[in-house]
Design a protein around this motif. Structure first.
Motif, PDB file in Angstrom:
ATOM      1  N   PRO A  70       0.635  -1.371   0.056  1.00 45.19           N
ATOM      2  CA  PRO A  70       0.072   0.130   0.138  1.00 45.19           C
ATOM      3  C   PRO A  70       1.054   1.195  -0.016  1.00 45.19           C
ATOM      4  O   PRO A  70       2.025   1.391   0.347  1.00 45.19           O
ATOM      5  N   ASP A  71       0.482   2.103  -1.519  1.00 52.83           N
ATOM      6  CA  ASP A  71       1.182   3.392  -0.991  1.00 52.83           C
ATOM      7  C   ASP A  71       3.100   2.959  -1.337  1.00 52.83           C
ATOM      8  O   ASP A  71       3.525   3.986  -1.049  1.00 52.83           O
ATOM      9  N   GLY A  72       3.093   2.318  -2.157  1.00 53.38           N
ATOM     10  CA  GLY A  72       4.189   2.072  -2.473  1.00 53.38           C
ATOM     11  C   GLY A  72       4.632   1.584  -3.482  1.00 53.38           C
ATOM     12  O   GLY A  72       3.437   1.611  -4.226  1.00 53.38           O
ATOM     13  N   PRO A  73       6.460   1.027  -4.644  1.00 52.25           N
ATOM     14  CA  PRO A  73       5.755   0.796  -6.105  1.00 52.25           C
ATOM     15  C   PRO A  73       5.440  -0.006  -5.988  1.00 52.25           C
ATOM     16  O   PRO A  73       5.767  -1.474  -5.183  1.00 52.25           O
ATOM     17  N   ALA A  74       5.217  -0.678  -7.618  1.00 48.37           N
ATOM     18  CA  ALA A  74       5.007  -1.917  -7.890  1.00 48.37           C
ATOM     19  C   ALA A  74       6.409  -2.971  -8.006  1.00 48.37           C
ATOM     20  O   ALA A  74       7.873  -2.366  -8.497  1.00 48.37           O
ATOM     21  N   PHE A  75       5.927  -4.229  -7.308  1.00 45.93           N
ATOM     22  CA  PHE A  75       7.032  -5.165  -7.605  1.00 45.93           C
ATOM     23  C   PHE A  75       7.264  -5.882  -7.940  1.00 45.93           C
ATOM     24  O   PHE A  75       6.275  -6.826  -7.745  1.00 45.93           O
ATOM     25  N   GLU A  76       8.499  -7.121  -8.513  1.00 48.25           N
ATOM     26  CA  GLU A  76       7.930  -8.088  -9.413  1.00 48.25           C
ATOM     27  C   GLU A  76       9.726  -9.192  -8.772  1.00 48.25           C
ATOM     28  O   GLU A  76      10.452  -8.667  -8.600  1.00 48.25           O
ATOM     29  N   THR A  77       8.903 -10.049  -7.859  1.00 50.83           N
ATOM     30  CA  THR A  77      10.263 -11.166  -7.799  1.00 50.83           C
ATOM     31  C   THR A  77      10.885 -11.876  -8.867  1.00 50.83           C
ATOM     32  O   THR A  77       9.413 -12.944  -9.134  1.00 50.83           O
ATOM     33  N   GLU A  78      12.232 -12.853  -8.983  1.00 52.50           N
ATOM     34  CA  GLU A  78      11.921 -13.714  -9.701  1.00 52.50           C
ATOM     35  C   GLU A  78      12.992 -14.683  -9.215  1.00 52.50           C
ATOM     36  O   GLU A  78      13.899 -14.682  -8.725  1.00 52.50           O
TER      37      GLU A  78
END
Lengths: 173, 151
Positions: B61-69
């Motif tokens: 919430p209120d944060g950036p979008a992230f992706e982890t692999e």
């Protein structure tokens, strides 16, 4: 269990998330460094500390210089201005109604602490924030460490939960 | 234009849990369990085997979008997991690392040692984010020192 700070990021933007181990004073050089200075014991993990923190902890004289540099309101004003971008010495001196030699004196203290770097091109000396521990890459490292700490705390809580299928002999039904 | 700077670091985090290694390991190996402690606010898929891939995508919430692999490379059941890890924030690579999790029996419990060896990258907005964080820190410092920030 509260899911307050989830995700792998512990993003460097938020002060609380940057240095969750610090105890009230969030200074960009890390809570671990401050607590070590006040003798409150080792806040780092049992494994060897990350080299950059180790480097800072081994140079308490430079920490003193940093705190000294930030203890003065005029210097804090200059640093605050520099967080918005580089500036010349006169640009820094003007809002403080300060002579250039006085401003240079303050800047020398800031340079000695490693927080600010200045360089002269022609007649203009330009100042900018330049301390390795403040670089975003290093702050990512602190954020990643914080993210692991939170994840492993949550792992501990998860492991301590009773299995859902076994009856709890103490429960009232 | 020079690429954004990179810092290399080894992060070691340890815990002792009052549970046997097999149980602690299972929390890393089972997708439903892993979701409980390692992943949140995210879509998550996991293939736990050497060569298998695990992905998560989300935003706090209120944060950036992230992706982890994660790509698993070495799995010794109950003892060790080694995987490659990549974190992207707002689409840009932020951290790329090799992670080793070791599960050491200690009495009736487990000593878990996590070692992350990574390359940590400045994002494109590094300077602005840095400035905002530092301004906030300065305000807190000034308050702690009971003195205003001049001008």
């Amino acid at each position: 269990m509260a899911q307050e700070e989830c995700g792998p990021v512990g993003y460097p933007e938020t002060s609380e998330e940057q240095f969750p181990d610090s105890s009230g004073i969030h200074v960009p050089f890390g809570g671990a460094a401050i607590e070590r200075r006040h003798g409150e014991g080792e806040r780092l993990d049992a494994g060897s500390p990350a080299p950059i923190l180790n480097n800072m902890l081994n140079h308490e004289a430079s920490l003193d210089l940093l705190f000294q540099s930030l203890a003065d309101p005029a210097r804090r004003g200059m640093v605050e201005r520099l967080t918005r971008g580089p500036a010349s010495v006169s640009e820094l001196a003007a809002p403080l109604a300060m002579s250039l030699p006085a401003a240079m004196q303050h800047l020398r203290v800031l340079e000695a602490s490693g927080l600010v770097r200045t360089e002269k091109a022609g007649r203009v000396r330009t100042c900018r924030i330049d301390a390795e521990a403040l670089r975003t890459a290093e702050r990512w490292i602190a954020a990643r460490r914080a993210s692991w700490e939170r994840s492993l705390d949550r792992l501990g809580a998860f492991l301590d939960e009773p299995p859902p299928s076994s009856p709890d002999p103490g429960a009232d039904r | 234009m020079s690429p954004s700077p990179v810092a290399h670091e080894t992060i070691v985090v340890e815990r002792t849990y009052p549970h046997p290694p097999a149980r602690v390991f299972a929390a890393w190996a089972d997708p439903d369990s892993k979701r409980r402690w390692a992943v949140c606010h995210a879509e998550h898929e996991m293939d736990f085997r050497p060569g298998g891939v695990e992905r998560a995508r989300g935003a706090a919430p209120d944060g950036p979008a992230f992706e982890t692999e994660i790509r698993y490379h070495d799995i010794v059941p109950g003892r060790r997991i080694v995987y490659a890890y990549a974190l992207r924030v707002d689409g840009a690579a932020s951290a790329v690392a090799v992670v080793t999790a070791e599960f050491r029996a200690e009495g009736a419990g487990t000593r878990l040692v996590v070692t992350e060896q990574g390359a940590y990258l400045d994002g494109p907005d590094g300077a602005e984010r840095l400035g905002a964080g530092l301004r906030d820190a300065l305000e807190r410092l000034a308050a702690a020192l009971h003195a205003p920030v001049a001008a």
